[in-house]
Design a protein around this motif. Sequence first.
Motif, PDB file in Angstrom:
ATOM      1  N   TRP A  15     -18.558   3.666   8.654  1.00 15.42           N
ATOM      2  CA  TRP A  15     -19.755   4.482   8.407  1.00 15.42           C
ATOM      3  C   TRP A  15     -19.624   5.247   7.089  1.00 15.42           C
ATOM      4  CZ3 TRP A  15     -24.526   4.400   9.665  1.00 15.42           C
ATOM      5  CH2 TRP A  15     -25.337   5.526   9.561  1.00 15.42           C
ATOM      6  N   PHE A  32     -25.459   5.209  13.306  1.00 16.04           N
ATOM      7  CA  PHE A  32     -24.043   5.561  13.151  1.00 16.04           C
ATOM      8  C   PHE A  32     -23.229   5.183  14.375  1.00 16.04           C
ATOM      9  CE2 PHE A  32     -23.475   8.981  16.098  1.00 16.04           C
ATOM     10  CZ  PHE A  32     -24.757   9.477  16.283  1.00 16.04           C
ATOM     11  N   ASP A  33     -23.860   5.159  15.556  1.00 12.84           N
ATOM     12  CA  ASP A  33     -23.063   4.898  16.753  1.00 12.84           C
ATOM     13  C   ASP A  33     -22.626   3.445  16.872  1.00 12.84           C
ATOM     14  OD1 ASP A  33     -25.912   4.659  17.037  1.00 12.84           O
ATOM     15  OD2 ASP A  33     -25.556   4.131  19.132  1.00 12.84           O
ATOM     16  N   LEU A  34     -23.110   2.585  15.990  1.00 11.44           N
ATOM     17  CA  LEU A  34     -22.649   1.197  15.993  1.00 11.44           C
ATOM     18  C   LEU A  34     -21.390   0.994  15.163  1.00 11.44           C
ATOM     19  CD1 LEU A  34     -26.034  -0.712  15.512  1.00 11.44           C
ATOM     20  CD2 LEU A  34     -24.695  -0.516  17.617  1.00 11.44           C
ATOM     21  N   TRP A  35     -21.047   1.987  14.371  1.00  9.92           N
ATOM     22  CA  TRP A  35     -20.044   1.762  13.326  1.00  9.92           C
ATOM     23  C   TRP A  35     -18.726   2.449  13.615  1.00  9.92           C
ATOM     24  CZ3 TRP A  35     -21.183  -1.239   8.964  1.00  9.92           C
ATOM     25  CH2 TRP A  35     -22.531  -1.651   8.873  1.00  9.92           C
ATOM     26  N   LEU A  36     -17.657   1.817  13.149  1.00  6.96           N
ATOM     27  CA  LEU A  36     -16.368   2.497  13.077  1.00  6.96           C
ATOM     28  C   LEU A  36     -16.503   3.683  12.130  1.00  6.96           C
ATOM     29  CD1 LEU A  36     -14.101  -0.643  12.871  1.00  6.96           C
ATOM     30  CD2 LEU A  36     -14.003   1.099  14.659  1.00  6.96           C
ATOM     31  N   SER A  37     -15.751   4.703  12.379  1.00  2.00           N
ATOM     32  CA  SER A  37     -15.853   5.916  11.574  1.00  2.00           C
ATOM     33  C   SER A  37     -15.589   5.635  10.092  1.00  2.00           C
ATOM     34  CB  SER A  37     -14.856   6.947  12.101  1.00  2.00           C
ATOM     35  OG  SER A  37     -14.896   8.106  11.341  1.00  2.00           O
ATOM     36  N   ASP A  38     -14.524   4.902   9.797  1.00  3.40           N
ATOM     37  CA  ASP A  38     -14.229   4.572   8.399  1.00  3.40           C
ATOM     38  C   ASP A  38     -15.321   3.692   7.799  1.00  3.40           C
ATOM     39  OD1 ASP A  38     -11.896   5.980   8.651  1.00  3.40           O
ATOM     40  OD2 ASP A  38     -10.575   4.238   8.675  1.00  3.40           O
ATOM     41  N   ASP A  84       0.822  -1.208   0.000  1.00  3.71           N
ATOM     42  CA  ASP A  84       0.000   0.000   0.000  1.00  3.71           C
ATOM     43  C   ASP A  84       0.857   1.260   0.000  1.00  3.71           C
ATOM     44  OD1 ASP A  84      -2.201  -1.625   0.073  1.00  3.71           O
ATOM     45  OD2 ASP A  84      -2.718  -1.214   2.159  1.00  3.71           O
ATOM     46  N   ASN A  86      -7.462   0.990  10.952  1.00  2.00           N
ATOM     47  CA  ASN A  86      -6.684   1.556   9.844  1.00  2.00           C
ATOM     48  C   ASN A  86      -5.668   2.607  10.269  1.00  2.00           C
ATOM     49  OD1 ASN A  86      -8.227   0.009   8.023  1.00  2.00           O
ATOM     50  ND2 ASN A  86      -9.763   1.624   7.874  1.00  2.00           N
ATOM     51  N   TYR A 114      -8.878  -6.521   3.299  1.00  2.00           N
ATOM     52  CA  TYR A 114      -9.154  -5.147   3.736  1.00  2.00           C
ATOM     53  C   TYR A 114     -10.512  -5.090   4.429  1.00  2.00           C
ATOM     54  CZ  TYR A 114      -5.200  -3.605   0.959  1.00  2.00           C
ATOM     55  OH  TYR A 114      -3.939  -3.419   0.465  1.00  2.00           O
ATOM     56  N   PRO A 115     -10.679  -4.186   5.369  1.00  2.00           N
ATOM     57  CA  PRO A 115     -11.928  -4.172   6.143  1.00  2.00           C
ATOM     58  C   PRO A 115     -13.165  -3.866   5.306  1.00  2.00           C
ATOM     59  CG  PRO A 115     -10.497  -2.312   6.750  1.00  2.00           C
ATOM     60  CD  PRO A 115      -9.678  -3.243   5.907  1.00  2.00           C
ATOM     61  N   ASN A 135      -3.042  -2.476   7.058  1.00  2.00           N
ATOM     62  CA  ASN A 135      -4.404  -2.087   6.671  1.00  2.00           C
ATOM     63  C   ASN A 135      -5.355  -3.262   6.449  1.00  2.00           C
ATOM     64  OD1 ASN A 135      -3.591   0.643   6.626  1.00  2.00           O
ATOM     65  ND2 ASN A 135      -2.927   0.458   4.495  1.00  2.00           N
ATOM     66  N   LYS A 183     -14.325   4.728  17.818  1.00  2.00           N
ATOM     67  CA  LYS A 183     -14.682   4.825  16.397  1.00  2.00           C
ATOM     68  C   LYS A 183     -13.483   4.833  15.464  1.00  2.00           C
ATOM     69  CE  LYS A 183     -19.075   5.353  16.810  1.00  2.00           C
ATOM     70  NZ  LYS A 183     -20.244   5.024  16.006  1.00  2.00           N
ATOM     71  N   TYR A 241     -15.513  -6.385   7.267  1.00  2.00           N
ATOM     72  CA  TYR A 241     -15.090  -6.238   8.665  1.00  2.00           C
ATOM     73  C   TYR A 241     -15.944  -5.199   9.361  1.00  2.00           C
ATOM     74  CZ  TYR A 241     -12.200  -5.117  12.720  1.00  2.00           C
ATOM     75  OH  TYR A 241     -11.758  -4.890  13.998  1.00  2.00           O
ATOM     76  N   TYR A 242     -16.246  -4.120   8.641  1.00  2.00           N
ATOM     77  CA  TYR A 242     -17.032  -3.043   9.252  1.00  2.00           C
ATOM     78  C   TYR A 242     -18.399  -3.553   9.695  1.00  2.00           C
ATOM     79  CZ  TYR A 242     -13.506   0.046   7.168  1.00  2.00           C
ATOM     80  OH  TYR A 242     -12.341   0.668   6.828  1.00  2.00           O
TER      81      TYR A 242
END
Lengths: 437, 437, 437, 437
Positions: free
Chosen positions: B257, B249-255, A255, A396, B421-422, B396, A392, B300-301
Amino acid sequence: MAVVQFSPAQPVRAPEREDLHLAFRTVRARSLALTRGLSSEDQLVQSMPEVSPTKWHLAHVTWFFETFILKAHAHGYRPFHPGFEHLFNSYYNSVGEMHARPRRGLLSRPSHDEVLDYRAFVDEKMLQLLETAPTHLAPELSRLTILGLNHEEQHQELMMTDIKHVLSCNPLLPAAFEAPAPARSIALEDGWAGYEGGFVMLGHAGDGFAFDNETPRHKVWLRPFSLRTRPVSNRDYLAFIEDGGYDAFDLWLSDGWAVVKSEGWEAPLYWTKRDGEWHEFTLAGLRPLDLDAPVAHVSYYEADAFARWAGARLPSEAELEIALRGEPITGNVLPDVEDGAAMLAPMPRAAEHAGNNLMQAYGDVWEWTASDYAAYPGFAPVAGALGEYNGKFMCNQFVLKGGSCATPHGHVRASYRNFFYPKDRWQFTGLRLAKPY
Amino acid sequence: MAVVQFSPAQPVRAPEREDLHLAFRTVRARSLALTRGLSSEDQLVQSMPEVSPTKWHLAHVTWFFETFILKAHAHGYRPFHPGFEHLFNSYYNSVGEMHARPRRGLLSRPSHDEVLDYRAFVDEKMLQLLETAPTHLAPELSRLTILGLNHEEQHQELMMTDIKHVLSCNPLLPAAFEAPAPARSIALEDGWAGYEGGFVMLGHAGDGFAFDNETPRHKVWLRPFSLRTRPVSNRDYLAFIEDGGYDAFDLWLSDGWAVVKSEGWEAPLYWTKRDGEWHEFTLAGLRPLDLDAPVAHVSYYEADAFARWAGARLPSEAELEIALRGEPITGNVLPDVEDGAAMLAPMPRAAEHAGNNLMQAYGDVWEWTASDYAAYPGFAPVAGALGEYNGKFMCNQFVLKGGSCATPHGHVRASYRNFFYPKDRWQFTGLRLAKPY
Amino acid sequence: MAVVQFSPAQPVRAPEREDLHLAFRTVRARSLALTRGLSSEDQLVQSMPEVSPTKWHLAHVTWFFETFILKAHAHGYRPFHPGFEHLFNSYYNSVGEMHARPRRGLLSRPSHDEVLDYRAFVDEKMLQLLETAPTHLAPELSRLTILGLNHEEQHQELMMTDIKHVLSCNPLLPAAFEAPAPARSIALEDGWAGYEGGFVMLGHAGDGFAFDNETPRHKVWLRPFSLRTRPVSNRDYLAFIEDGGYDAFDLWLSDGWAVVKSEGWEAPLYWTKRDGEWHEFTLAGLRPLDLDAPVAHVSYYEADAFARWAGARLPSEAELEIALRGEPITGNVLPDVEDGAAMLAPMPRAAEHAGNNLMQAYGDVWEWTASDYAAYPGFAPVAGALGEYNGKFMCNQFVLKGGSCATPHGHVRASYRNFFYPKDRWQFTGLRLAKPY
Amino acid sequence: MAVVQFSPAQPVRAPEREDLHLAFRTVRARSLALTRGLSSEDQLVQSMPEVSPTKWHLAHVTWFFETFILKAHAHGYRPFHPGFEHLFNSYYNSVGEMHARPRRGLLSRPSHDEVLDYRAFVDEKMLQLLETAPTHLAPELSRLTILGLNHEEQHQELMMTDIKHVLSCNPLLPAAFEAPAPARSIALEDGWAGYEGGFVMLGHAGDGFAFDNETPRHKVWLRPFSLRTRPVSNRDYLAFIEDGGYDAFDLWLSDGWAVVKSEGWEAPLYWTKRDGEWHEFTLAGLRPLDLDAPVAHVSYYEADAFARWAGARLPSEAELEIALRGEPITGNVLPDVEDGAAMLAPMPRAAEHAGNNLMQAYGDVWEWTASDYAAYPGFAPVAGALGEYNGKFMCNQFVLKGGSCATPHGHVRASYRNFFYPKDRWQFTGLRLAKPY
């Protein structure tokens, strides 16, 4: 820490009222001191999505106190401006809709002057509240205030790295700060420091402030390892460049190699050649490269490739944390300032002091670790908006340790976990080599 | 494993000549069996950059034997076609320039028939070499051949997941394979299995084959933990969807989401509603969703968000590896085939057998772990082109364990490290919940 | 005119020295008057690549006088700042490297104050030169000065349309200008005006100033045609929207439909619904839609689709030019200002006057024509840097005629050719319907 | 003509039944002859969004006959396959949802064989209908059939240009067709032919077939002009390259220069240097550049820049149309073929014949004009789906005249209007210089 965290790890022992006042005034004053050399125009520019304008930082950290302390606890508090909640929120989805991040540079209104008024207004209300709040509120106010101050300190570092990026995009290459005097470099042996490993406890301990991602403290089994006593210097890194490091695909993560090619990287961010000589853009303008200073503004990919080239590796977070515990928390960091004084340009410098085992363990440059930013076993985020986002970002990104020349004095500690994406370069990021014991 | 690894971990004990012959013929025959229902046109299509055409896979695994064994060790060997080294190389920069990955679907020439000729030619030369090579070469040939066969098995799985993606892009939704008979589902208790933790040794042990990333074996301190006895089922996942999981949204990783929003994800890849009923595209065409089967084709997300919604977490690689060691290596995997027989459509199915502690530990779906794909302490890649790329992908990506319905029989083991990758969803990827003991 | 042209069509008769002085002071003063309500922060923002910051406009038009007049003709002239040639050049490749257009919003330095100093410095030197230049230079100085003033007038219009876009991106929707008093709308018949066609001469004639793209004058055969006496109003356009105009693919050009879908267009730029009522963002803030005013901020695609919906078509450039010749050059345009006075917000308004055949022929909104922006037969650009780019834009753009509410008084004429890409919407662009006689 | 038009200009006189049969069989046979050297795999590949797979072309032109003739007029006709309407529709929004254009290369199913069956099925039904239809339907059937055949001829040209692009993307550079014998080049004077201008009538006249965009015939005033007797040759174009044409920004339109830089253009598409010598990829593989042949595969931008470099200009559509009228409609075009015969590779060649005023007026390469593709005065598209899209493309494209080596024999005429975007290069596009008389 592309996005700033702020949940505290645990209840913090309430300090004396005077200490809290003093801390509040000191931290808030430092934010203004950092902007002394910047015009209102400088403070508006957003040079890339990851960068926020200085004015936005100044308002956002103030919004924190207004939203989480004054609105919640100051009886009859009326917000300074109804639109600011929207404009200066950063990412707290549970608080309300945010102004899209890459568009912060469009906010010519409110003006810089209005933002200063906003700060003064909130400062006054905050000091008043801290003075007059009923006793039963004191621990909560103290906890939130300390949290807000740590949050502001994180943004102070970002204010420095962001404005550096902004000014670097101006063809006039302006110098916004005075340069510090040259380092009184010391002649110290470079070498390797060995550590025994074994069972270690990682994460925050004690009753000082910490963010929740530094907890819970937990047991880890560590193999013996060695760390280089100095961080990698510009001289070291130049040798890597001159040896063709940026052309040798076998040194790079897959990457990373893709980014090197797509971005055309050939040197750290801010390095440039003038008349055949390497220079570096700094907050004091363009200057000849200081070969004795730690290399800064390298991505994880570059740090990793350098380590491979050097026949070594990056340390893990656990290794660096253990090593940092053995060092005094001093170094080239962002100082406190006298009221009204201007700040000298933060920049990494040659070592001026020996440590116990390591030189420049704290300050100068954040050191990339090979550890991804993940939750500690048993980690649970704080409830509510304040804790909303701490977990959150655990994907990565990689952990960095030790603080930099732009980290406010008193803000860093061994358990501190900074984190950025592996391609990020606009922070003061460098590295220290590791190898087996 | 978006890109296939292949360095072996260590010298492998040379098998008997007959065993090697048999293994070679078995693995090579399986590749052809997998393509029985596919036209030469099907085998040409590349539906996204991550996907390779079936024809390319068939040629690339053959190129491996030609390049690393026949060219190196078969006296006087003349390559089948001078252009194939370029066309069917994947990423081995030290071997030569590659044909850019997203352009593999443009290769109408060589034709599918030529690629079959290429396979037959190389098979003949390989069997001849294995027959006639001088004794002193036997261990090396054996090592390389076993490596090449494991490499081909990895591509067999990719052939299945890639062609599934290709066919899913065709509005006619063709069924390329026969469906297997319905699973004889067993009525077994669902629950949690507890593990004690403590000091454990991770990574490959013994003298069987392993890739180098499974080594070195090393000591880790593990806290007690529990694993759900079944993987998360389609029924479980549907409850998450119906509870608004993709909007919270509060369940998710920022990337994560950000990807949910930009890609418009509302369900696992291949799920679609027809007349109000959920269906899933499979290698046997579009079928009503099998609620008892493990959920597959989640990123993964999504796995991470589901676990948070369920009040649990994803297991670490160490936890799953320890648990897998205690289970028999059987399950719903890609079987060996009789010569000339066609393959039934691989698909995750309801549990047919209890294990020791876990059901469906191996096969059905790869299980996402919370562990990033990183080097084990002391890891050193094999030298030369064969080892060129094993460490290159250690950034990553996340580790997955346990194999899937498309993993060839005999290919997986507890120490096996798959990685993606996620955001990746086109593999048979699912999850199993973990929590503290 | 996304990029400003400026080659003059022909030698212009030298005016009297006093007239030139007066013209210079008038035009230069208008630029400053336009910025009276804008802070230095407002003047820095670039909200999209096509938009330039106000400060950049103020400096760029000054750079023109410095580069093409002072450096060339003022004996011993020393540039105000050596870096400005680079920063404030726009696209004149033969003059020197330019600062990339989308990065103009990064120029916090030079400050707004420095740019005002730059303007004052150049003004002083210009007036001095005009006073003292030897007689033989007078015609050339006059020609270049008039050219520079026309160039500045073009940028005055862009300053208005650009800052409108900038302020529209601020969630606070600030009003930078005072609104004008409501129009004293007149009750005039709407209808069609007929024109006979036949042989006509197109292009500039006479000895007044014109740009080179208005020449050479040439003969064209024109069929009889009719034009609507009024431009299309907001009321008319609203009917198109309410009739589903933005959803009816058969009304749209293929390229236009693609933009409608990709950009999500549902109304003209700056229209927005608040509590069920249509509003429009103006330079005086958000206001209820004025149904009697001409529709503005529509792209060519929208103008073309509207005309098709209305059973009519867009006029050709030749048709509009012929019709404009018959009308008095008055209307709702950008006025001259008293020294130090502020400008009212330019905005299209209801018709206040009848013309000869057409209402609002000049001013209010630029009217899209169906004619691509191409060279007139025999067109030859002026030699050198000044003429460098006039022909360069004759591709992919359409001609607009008649001037707008933001076009400076005295700047427009029947032969004037404005031009923009068919997707552009941030200018005051509208339309007038045509049909066969 | 990136997208194929097909509305007929006017009622076409019904030909005799036998003539229609013959025409139908001839055109349909040519489509198959064109694919003789192509495998089913070749015919599936889509190398860029503008390119369609050969198989798709073969099916789409058949879909036209099925949809607009058989479904409409053949009593009791049952479609060959219910999914084909969706798959092989191109852009007729009023007929139904289309399969997204850039995804045509994913259609491994239906197979090439099925598409041939589809063709045979529709051919049989068509011939049967033409045989048996009641007399009152004859004019309408004749009109639609002729339209469908002209439509198929347009796709025959695209089949050639598209497959050329596809094969050019294969590193093996396969030759799908036999090369024609070398041209018997004639030694003819090169020079300029003069035309007087004056009033001319443009557009289609007479009772032969024409598309609606060639109408209505209308009067235009034309100034005297000259055309170069030969199109620009590869030799001419090479001189432009060697004179630094691709580096001289002042020769280029602004939009063109942007493309030159972003795409890295340094020569026409398909030119490549091998061992210092220029070669060109052709449908007969890679061949040394034929210096006497007309230059092909240049964009409008390149044609325009070349003309400027040469001190000339591109002709207008009117100029070329007038000139073409004076020439015999013969030249290097796509011939009719004997049943079952294969086609030789179409390629531009040196002139073999003199014309009246011009050489190579028809065939070899389409010649770019300086005229944007716009409606003729009074143009009205045919009603319904057949006419749906003819006006839709009248934006952002330029007209080309005269046909190419890939234009079917009998398909082109003086009034014919081909059109492409100025950046397009994959057609056989060249140019001829013009200047004032």
